[in-house]
Design a protein around this motif. Structure first.
Motif, PDB file in Angstrom:
ATOM      1  N   TYR B  35      49.688  42.099  41.267  1.00 38.91           N
ATOM      2  CA  TYR B  35      48.731  41.735  42.729  1.00 38.91           C
ATOM      3  C   TYR B  35      49.309  40.739  43.690  1.00 38.91           C
ATOM      4  O   TYR B  35      49.784  39.890  43.290  1.00 38.91           O
ATOM      5  CB  TYR B  35      47.339  41.310  42.107  1.00 38.91           C
ATOM      6  CG  TYR B  35      46.630  42.291  41.139  1.00 38.91           C
ATOM      7  CD1 TYR B  35      46.898  42.231  39.884  1.00 38.91           C
ATOM      8  CD2 TYR B  35      45.500  42.983  41.467  1.00 38.91           C
ATOM      9  CE1 TYR B  35      46.106  42.784  38.811  1.00 38.91           C
ATOM     10  CE2 TYR B  35      44.944  43.690  40.816  1.00 38.91           C
ATOM     11  CZ  TYR B  35      45.036  43.547  39.318  1.00 38.91           C
ATOM     12  OH  TYR B  35      44.480  44.373  38.371  1.00 38.91           O
ATOM     13  N   HIS B 100      50.140  37.814  41.592  1.00 40.92           N
ATOM     14  CA  HIS B 100      49.547  37.547  40.036  1.00 40.92           C
ATOM     15  C   HIS B 100      49.825  38.673  39.517  1.00 40.92           C
ATOM     16  O   HIS B 100      49.787  39.851  39.936  1.00 40.92           O
ATOM     17  CB  HIS B 100      48.128  36.899  40.368  1.00 40.92           C
ATOM     18  CG  HIS B 100      47.012  37.815  40.254  1.00 40.92           C
ATOM     19  ND1 HIS B 100      46.542  38.040  41.538  1.00 40.92           N
ATOM     20  CD2 HIS B 100      46.470  38.225  39.115  1.00 40.92           C
ATOM     21  CE1 HIS B 100      45.331  38.908  41.093  1.00 40.92           C
ATOM     22  NE2 HIS B 100      45.287  39.175  39.607  1.00 40.92           N
ATOM     23  N   SER B 102      47.683  40.299  35.584  1.00 44.35           N
ATOM     24  CA  SER B 102      46.850  40.173  34.207  1.00 44.35           C
ATOM     25  C   SER B 102      47.621  39.979  33.017  1.00 44.35           C
ATOM     26  O   SER B 102      48.407  41.231  32.731  1.00 44.35           O
ATOM     27  CB  SER B 102      45.728  41.062  34.284  1.00 44.35           C
ATOM     28  OG  SER B 102      44.863  41.161  35.446  1.00 44.35           O
ATOM     29  N   VAL B 103      47.555  38.975  32.329  1.00 41.66           N
ATOM     30  CA  VAL B 103      48.438  38.914  31.058  1.00 41.66           C
ATOM     31  C   VAL B 103      47.569  38.384  29.770  1.00 41.66           C
ATOM     32  O   VAL B 103      46.674  37.652  30.113  1.00 41.66           O
ATOM     33  CB  VAL B 103      49.517  38.146  31.414  1.00 41.66           C
ATOM     34  CG1 VAL B 103      50.651  38.816  32.425  1.00 41.66           C
ATOM     35  CG2 VAL B 103      49.373  36.844  31.826  1.00 41.66           C
ATOM     36  N   ALA B 112      44.406  36.784  31.032  1.00 45.72           N
ATOM     37  CA  ALA B 112      44.123  35.965  32.120  1.00 45.72           C
ATOM     38  C   ALA B 112      44.774  36.317  33.610  1.00 45.72           C
ATOM     39  O   ALA B 112      45.787  37.276  33.479  1.00 45.72           O
ATOM     40  CB  ALA B 112      44.849  34.747  31.942  1.00 45.72           C
ATOM     41  N   GLU B 113      44.422  35.694  34.665  1.00 42.56           N
ATOM     42  CA  GLU B 113      45.165  36.118  35.898  1.00 42.56           C
ATOM     43  C   GLU B 113      46.084  34.993  36.268  1.00 42.56           C
ATOM     44  O   GLU B 113      45.866  33.790  36.605  1.00 42.56           O
ATOM     45  CB  GLU B 113      44.112  35.929  37.019  1.00 42.56           C
ATOM     46  CG  GLU B 113      42.840  37.089  37.055  1.00 42.56           C
ATOM     47  CD  GLU B 113      43.072  38.522  36.754  1.00 42.56           C
ATOM     48  OE1 GLU B 113      43.877  38.893  37.159  1.00 42.56           O
ATOM     49  OE2 GLU B 113      42.627  39.111  35.461  1.00 42.56           O
ATOM     50  N   TYR B 114      47.321  35.437  36.187  1.00 36.07           N
ATOM     51  CA  TYR B 114      48.392  34.567  36.021  1.00 36.07           C
ATOM     52  C   TYR B 114      48.957  34.497  37.415  1.00 36.07           C
ATOM     53  O   TYR B 114      49.746  35.446  37.650  1.00 36.07           O
ATOM     54  CB  TYR B 114      49.497  34.874  34.864  1.00 36.07           C
ATOM     55  CG  TYR B 114      50.887  34.116  34.887  1.00 36.07           C
ATOM     56  CD1 TYR B 114      51.847  34.693  34.622  1.00 36.07           C
ATOM     57  CD2 TYR B 114      50.917  32.862  35.298  1.00 36.07           C
ATOM     58  CE1 TYR B 114      53.351  34.103  34.527  1.00 36.07           C
ATOM     59  CE2 TYR B 114      52.009  32.116  35.215  1.00 36.07           C
ATOM     60  CZ  TYR B 114      53.330  32.734  34.914  1.00 36.07           C
ATOM     61  OH  TYR B 114      54.491  32.026  34.852  1.00 36.07           O
ATOM     62  N   PHE B 115      48.885  33.705  38.337  1.00 32.75           N
ATOM     63  CA  PHE B 115      49.677  33.262  39.485  1.00 32.75           C
ATOM     64  C   PHE B 115      50.758  32.675  39.276  1.00 32.75           C
ATOM     65  O   PHE B 115      51.093  31.552  38.846  1.00 32.75           O
ATOM     66  CB  PHE B 115      48.823  32.406  40.443  1.00 32.75           C
ATOM     67  CG  PHE B 115      47.438  33.156  40.907  1.00 32.75           C
ATOM     68  CD1 PHE B 115      46.357  33.292  39.989  1.00 32.75           C
ATOM     69  CD2 PHE B 115      47.512  33.760  42.253  1.00 32.75           C
ATOM     70  CE1 PHE B 115      45.274  34.203  40.616  1.00 32.75           C
ATOM     71  CE2 PHE B 115      46.257  34.198  42.570  1.00 32.75           C
ATOM     72  CZ  PHE B 115      45.234  34.609  42.053  1.00 32.75           C
ATOM     73  N   TRP B 118      53.785  31.475  44.536  1.00 34.49           N
ATOM     74  CA  TRP B 118      53.036  31.080  45.783  1.00 34.49           C
ATOM     75  C   TRP B 118      54.019  30.836  46.999  1.00 34.49           C
ATOM     76  O   TRP B 118      54.918  30.475  46.941  1.00 34.49           O
ATOM     77  CB  TRP B 118      52.165  29.773  45.512  1.00 34.49           C
ATOM     78  CG  TRP B 118      51.169  30.057  44.433  1.00 34.49           C
ATOM     79  CD1 TRP B 118      51.439  29.945  43.121  1.00 34.49           C
ATOM     80  CD2 TRP B 118      49.858  29.862  44.420  1.00 34.49           C
ATOM     81  NE1 TRP B 118      50.341  29.876  42.329  1.00 34.49           N
ATOM     82  CE2 TRP B 118      49.316  29.863  43.193  1.00 34.49           C
ATOM     83  CE3 TRP B 118      48.965  30.062  45.783  1.00 34.49           C
ATOM     84  CZ2 TRP B 118      47.724  29.993  43.000  1.00 34.49           C
ATOM     85  CZ3 TRP B 118      47.734  29.853  45.563  1.00 34.49           C
ATOM     86  CH2 TRP B 118      47.011  29.894  44.303  1.00 34.49           C
TER      87      TRP B 118
END
Lengths: 109, 128
Positions: B35, B100, B102-103, B112-115, B118
Motif C-alpha cells: 500500500y 506499508h 499487512s503482515v 498488522a499494518e507495517y509501515f 516513509w
C-alpha cells in the motif's frame, strides 16, 4: 468504536522501564503496529504484529496484545527514545480504513 | 534501499487543490502486496492517515477527506500523487508519504499494518 486511544504523555527515568497502551475494539481483531516520530524526522516503526521488531530496532522495545489493548514497552529507556509514539491497526468494523491513535509523548528524564 | 520523497507547492490558496508527488527510488511502485499511503500532521496534533493506493489499484480513504481526495500512481515515473480539493486552513499540515503492508496474521488476530518506509515530509500551508 472505530477509535484507538493512547495516553497523551508519559515520562520515564533514564534506564527505567515504561509501557504505553493503545485501546480500541479493532485490536481484538487485528494486531497493532507502533512507530515513533521525532520532530523534523520521518517516523520509524519499532514494533509490528505479534511483537516483531524491524531490523535495526533495539531489543529494549517489545509489544504485547490482550483483548482490546496493545502495549509497547521500553525496557531501559535511553535519551534517544524520547519521541511521540503512535499505534495503528486496521478497522474491524467493515470499513476499509486504517486507525491511528492520538499519540503518546514519551519524555526521558 | 527504498526511498520516498515528497514534493509540491508549499503554499496553496483556500478553495484550491493541494497537489503533492511522492517519488519512489530503489524499488518499484508496482511491487505486489504493498500500500502507498499519504498521511499528515497538523500543527500541534498527531498523525492522521488520509488514504492508501494498493498495488492492485484499489484505493481507501479516511472518511473525513473521502469526498475531496484522489490518490493515483504513475508507474512510468515510479511515483504516486495526492490531490486534495477545496482546501481550507485546516488542511495546513506536514504531509508524509509512506509504504506499508499487512503482515503477521495468526490464528488469534489479523495482520498488522507495517509501515516500512516513509518520506521526510513536506510542509503545506493553506493561506491567501
Amino acid at each position: 468504536s472505530s477509535e484507538l486511544t493512547q495516553e497523551s504523555a508519559v515520562s520515564v527515568a533514564l534506564g527505567q522501564t515504561v509501557s504505553i497502551t493503545c485501546q480500541g475494539d479493532s485490536l481484538r481483531s487485528f494486531y497493532a503496529s507502533w512507530f515513533l516520530h521525532k520532530p523534523g524526522q520521518a517516523p520509524i516503526t519499532v514494533i509490528y504484529g505479534k511483537n516483531k521488531r524491524p531490523s535495526g530496532i533495539p531489543d529494549r522495545f517489545s509489544g504485547s496484545n490482550s483483548g482490546n489493548t496493545a502495549s509497547l514497552t521500553i525496557m531501559g529507556a535511553q535519551a534517544e527514545d524520547e519521541a511521540d509514539y503512535y499505534c495503528t491497526c486496521r478497522d474491524s468494523s467493515g470499513r476499509r480504513l486504517l486507525l491511528f491513535g492520538g499519540g503518546t509523548k514519551v519524555t526521558v528524564l | 534501499q527504498l526511498q520516498l520523497q515528497e514534493s509540491g507547492p508549499g503554499l496553496v490558496k483556500p478553495s484550491e487543490t493541494l497537489s503533492l508527488i511522492c517519488s519512489v527510488s530503489g524499488g518499484s511502485i508496482s511491487s505486489s502486496g504493498y500500500y502507498w499511503d499519504w498521511l499528515r500532521q497538523t500543527p500541534g496534533k498527531g498523525l492522521d492517515w488520509l488514504g492508501s493506493l494498493h498495488s492492485s489499484g484499489s484505493t481507501d480513504f479516511h472518511p473525513s477527506v473521502k469526498s475531496r481526495i484522489t490518490i493515483s500512481a504513475d508507474t512510468s515515473k515510479n511515483l504516486f500523487s495526492l490531490k486534495l480539493r477545496s482546501v481550507t486552513a485546516a488542511d495546513t499540515a506536514m504531509y508524509f508519504c509512506a509504504r506499508h503492508t499487512s503482515v503477521g496474521a495468526t490464528t488469534e488476530r489479523g495482520g498488522a499494518e507495517y509501515f516500512d518506509h516513509w518520506g521526510q515530509g513536506t510542509l503545506v500551508t493553506v493561506s491567501s
